[in-house]
Design a protein around this motif. Structure first.
Motif, PDB file in Angstrom:
ATOM      1  N   UNK A 105      45.775  42.984  32.975  1.00 37.65           N
ATOM      2  CA  UNK A 105      45.178  42.541  34.227  1.00 37.65           C
ATOM      3  C   UNK A 105      46.201  41.885  35.135  1.00 37.65           C
ATOM      4  N   UNK A 106      46.994  41.006  34.596  1.00 37.62           N
ATOM      5  CA  UNK A 106      47.935  40.254  35.405  1.00 37.62           C
ATOM      6  C   UNK A 106      47.228  39.225  36.279  1.00 37.62           C
ATOM      7  N   UNK A 107      48.025  38.347  36.861  1.00 42.98           N
ATOM      8  CA  UNK A 107      47.470  37.366  37.785  1.00 42.98           C
ATOM      9  C   UNK A 107      47.578  37.905  39.205  1.00 42.98           C
ATOM     10  N   UNK A 108      46.851  37.299  40.117  1.00 44.22           N
ATOM     11  CA  UNK A 108      46.873  37.754  41.500  1.00 44.22           C
ATOM     12  C   UNK A 108      48.281  37.685  42.083  1.00 44.22           C
ATOM     13  N   UNK A 109      49.103  36.830  41.566  1.00 39.55           N
ATOM     14  CA  UNK A 109      50.452  36.629  42.108  1.00 39.55           C
ATOM     15  C   UNK A 109      51.416  37.732  41.697  1.00 39.55           C
ATOM     16  N   UNK A 110      50.990  38.589  40.792  1.00 43.25           N
ATOM     17  CA  UNK A 110      51.840  39.701  40.367  1.00 43.25           C
ATOM     18  C   UNK A 110      51.648  40.934  41.231  1.00 43.25           C
ATOM     19  N   UNK A 111      50.658  40.903  42.101  1.00 47.92           N
ATOM     20  CA  UNK A 111      50.364  42.059  42.944  1.00 47.92           C
ATOM     21  C   UNK A 111      50.889  41.812  44.350  1.00 47.92           C
ATOM     22  N   UNK A 112      51.633  42.773  44.842  1.00 47.84           N
ATOM     23  CA  UNK A 112      52.301  42.588  46.127  1.00 47.84           C
ATOM     24  C   UNK A 112      51.463  43.015  47.329  1.00 47.84           C
ATOM     25  N   UNK A 113      50.612  43.983  47.138  1.00 50.91           N
ATOM     26  CA  UNK A 113      49.904  44.574  48.280  1.00 50.91           C
ATOM     27  C   UNK A 113      48.400  44.515  48.055  1.00 50.91           C
ATOM     28  N   UNK A 114      47.683  44.140  49.095  1.00 43.82           N
ATOM     29  CA  UNK A 114      46.246  43.891  49.002  1.00 43.82           C
ATOM     30  C   UNK A 114      45.486  44.597  50.121  1.00 43.82           C
ATOM     31  N   UNK A 115      44.277  45.007  49.787  1.00 44.48           N
ATOM     32  CA  UNK A 115      43.378  45.519  50.802  1.00 44.48           C
ATOM     33  C   UNK A 115      42.630  44.378  51.469  1.00 44.48           C
ATOM     34  N   UNK A 116      41.785  44.751  52.399  1.00 44.69           N
ATOM     35  CA  UNK A 116      41.073  43.751  53.185  1.00 44.69           C
ATOM     36  C   UNK A 116      39.803  43.258  52.485  1.00 44.69           C
ATOM     37  N   UNK A 117      39.402  43.944  51.444  1.00 42.63           N
ATOM     38  CA  UNK A 117      38.221  43.545  50.687  1.00 42.63           C
ATOM     39  C   UNK A 117      36.967  44.276  51.128  1.00 42.63           C
ATOM     40  N   UNK A 118      36.055  44.457  50.196  1.00 37.58           N
ATOM     41  CA  UNK A 118      34.764  45.079  50.496  1.00 37.58           C
ATOM     42  C   UNK A 118      33.674  44.261  49.796  1.00 37.58           C
ATOM     43  N   UNK A 119      32.604  43.997  50.511  1.00 32.32           N
ATOM     44  CA  UNK A 119      31.541  43.138  49.990  1.00 32.32           C
ATOM     45  C   UNK A 119      30.614  43.924  49.070  1.00 32.32           C
ATOM     46  N   UNK A 120      30.352  43.343  47.918  1.00 24.60           N
ATOM     47  CA  UNK A 120      29.334  43.868  47.006  1.00 24.60           C
ATOM     48  C   UNK A 120      28.296  42.767  46.819  1.00 24.60           C
ATOM     49  N   UNK A 121      27.067  43.083  47.152  1.00 24.34           N
ATOM     50  CA  UNK A 121      25.976  42.132  47.018  1.00 24.34           C
ATOM     51  C   UNK A 121      24.912  42.718  46.104  1.00 24.34           C
TER      52      UNK A 121
END
Length: 124
Positions: A105-121
């Motif tokens: 899984x790694x921590x969030x700090x190991x990932x360099x590139x991110x999307x804007x996010x999508x909401x799941x409700x």
């Protein structure tokens, strides 16, 4: 620079299924570790699932047996199939790319590139 774009979020009922998609630019996509994270209101961003360049997968305990991560290198796309959704799965889901050949899984700090996010409700 790698661009990451998520899609597929929405409003579903508890017990339903939903599939998220994430496309990432770059000719080296097949070598990326790709991860899905989620962040609920007032909580930290947490890893949900990850898939390595060699298709090894890893999941958070809270989603094991319900979520499946997969990748299609020909389409530069990673998917998160979510089943038996629960109220507590409600969050903004983010896709992230790690250009290093890592596992787990790694921590969030190991990932360099991110999307804007999508909401799941998930509603009851």
């Amino acid at each position: 620079q790698v661009q990451v774009v998520e899609s597929g979020g929405g409003l579903v009922q508890a017990g339903d299924s939903l599939r998220l998609s994430c496309s990432a630019s770059g000719r080296s996509f097949s070598s990326y570790r790709m991860g899905w994270f989620r962040q609920a209101p007032g909580k930290d961003r947490a890893a949900v699932a990850a898939i390595s360049w060699s298709y090894a997968t890893d999941y958070a305990d809270s989603v094991k047996g319900r979520f499946t991560i997969s990748r299609d290198n020909a389409k530069n796309t990673v998917y998160l199939q979510m089943s038996s959704l629960k109220l507590e799965d409600t969050a903004v889901y983010y896709c992230a790319a790690d250009p290093r050949r890592k596992y787990g899984l790694g921590s969030r700090y190991e990932y360099d590139y991110w999307g804007q996010g999508t909401q799941v409700t998930v509603s009851s």
